[in-house]
Enzyme design. Structure first.
Site, PDB file in Angstrom:
ATOM      1  N   ARG A 185      40.409  41.126  42.722  1.00 60.02           N
ATOM      2  CA  ARG A 185      40.828  40.728  44.021  1.00 60.02           C
ATOM      3  C   ARG A 185      42.088  40.695  43.729  1.00 60.02           C
ATOM      4  O   ARG A 185      42.739  39.798  42.764  1.00 60.02           O
ATOM      5  CB  ARG A 185      40.222  39.486  44.423  1.00 60.02           C
ATOM      6  N   GLU A 201      40.637  43.809  57.441  1.00 57.58           N
ATOM      7  CA  GLU A 201      39.330  44.192  57.199  1.00 57.58           C
ATOM      8  C   GLU A 201      39.190  45.555  57.463  1.00 57.58           C
ATOM      9  O   GLU A 201      39.462  46.216  58.349  1.00 57.58           O
ATOM     10  CB  GLU A 201      38.432  43.328  57.718  1.00 57.58           C
ATOM     11  N   ARG A 250      34.966  37.345  40.834  1.00 55.00           N
ATOM     12  CA  ARG A 250      36.059  38.542  40.829  1.00 55.00           C
ATOM     13  C   ARG A 250      37.319  38.098  40.183  1.00 55.00           C
ATOM     14  O   ARG A 250      37.746  36.915  40.164  1.00 55.00           O
ATOM     15  CB  ARG A 250      36.586  38.849  42.176  1.00 55.00           C
TER      16      ARG A 250
END
Ligand SMILES: [Zn+2]
Length: 289
Positions: free
Chosen positions: A117, A125, A164
């Site tokens: 990330r 999104e 992540r």
């Protein structure tokens, strides 16, 4: 009798002390083995990148990991104006898949795969829910990163709560630790500069936070990417004022249910979206001001 007792007591205490010390040592060495297997493998990965000759993590269970992690952490913790590129935490990787505008999958030097990330940025999104400019941001990241060799720079936290990896993605290895370098070579900065992302600051990973706000301001003023689109799209939806929380640093449309929950003590008002953004506030993801 009394004397004898005292001696036995002393000898007893001594042997207990020795036993405890021995046990302590044993414990220490086992507990230092643990982080090596979980978090430190990545540190070793970094180290390996920096010194090509370093042996592989798997082959070296007993190395002085503590010394190494200490060393690897040092440059990252200091703001370091003139530290060389090799002094910061850089891990070379290849981007194998782009999930969306700000999330990618990479393969590290030893074939290990990680989801990454990007730190400090948030693209609209494009997966579960489609937001304006989400597809464009995702396509842009794909065009720039997929299949490409990159360098990952970590900040204070190695991972988010989803496991992540949190990173700044460098397209080229930086030579100096300057903003000019980041502007030219760091992909997180590029997303902001081109208006594909908004700033999303999550402490303690704030190494470039102020610089990112500056890039966002430039993109907004130039009407780039989502900023151009937002102006057009929201032309009819401009509010008279916006409400914000000085605690969460988020701002809302006056009608937003979250905006209405702000405690009076924390309530801040802004006349325009620009005022709120310039003050370092982030738009609410629900009412999308
Ligand atoms: Zn809201």
């Amino acid at each position: 009798m009394l004397k004898l007792n005292r001696y036995t007591l002393i000898i007893g205490l001594l042997s207990v002390f020795l036993l405890l010390t021995a046990a302590g040592c044993g414990k220490e060495s086992t507990s230092s083995d643990k982080p090596e297997k979980t978090g430190v493998t990545l540190q070793q990965e970094q180290h390996r990148d920096q010194e090509q000759n370093a042996p592989a993590p798997g082959e070296t269970p007993g190395r002085q990991v503590d010394g190494k992690t200490g060393h690897a952490n040092e440059p990252g913790n200091s703001p370091g104006q003139q530290t060389g590129a090799t002094a910061r935490k850089l891990i070379s990787a290849t981007v194998t898949h782009v999930v969306d505008g700000d999330t990618v999958e990479v393969k590290l030097a030893r074939g290990r795969e990680e989801k990454v990330r990007l730190i400090g940025v948030d693209t609209p999104e494009s997966t579960k829910e489609i937001e304006p400019y989400g597809k464009e941001a995702s396509a842009y990241t794909k065009s720039r990163l997929e299949g490409r060799k990159v360098w990952l720079e970590l900040d204070a936290e190695e991972r988010d709560r989803y496991g992540r990896l949190l990173a700044y993605i460098w397209l080229e290895q930086p030579v100096r630790d300057t903003e000019a370098e980041a502007r030219d070579k760091m992909f997180n900065a590029e997303l902001l500069k081109e208006g594909y992302a908004q700033v999303m600051t999550v402490p303690p990973n704030v190494k470039y936070a102020d610089f990112f706000v500056e890039l966002q301001r430039e993109a907004r003023e130039a009407g780039k990417g989502l900023w151009g689109l937002t102006t057009q799209e929201k032309a009819g939806k401009i509010e008279d004022y916006y409400v914000a929380s000085s605690r969460s640093k988020k701002f809302h449309r006056p009608g937003c249910e979250w905006g209405q929950k702000i405690a009076p003590a924390n309530l801040v008002k802004f006349k325009t979206v620009d005022d709120a953004l310039n003050a370092g506030y982030e738009p609410c993801r629900v009412c999308n001001p």
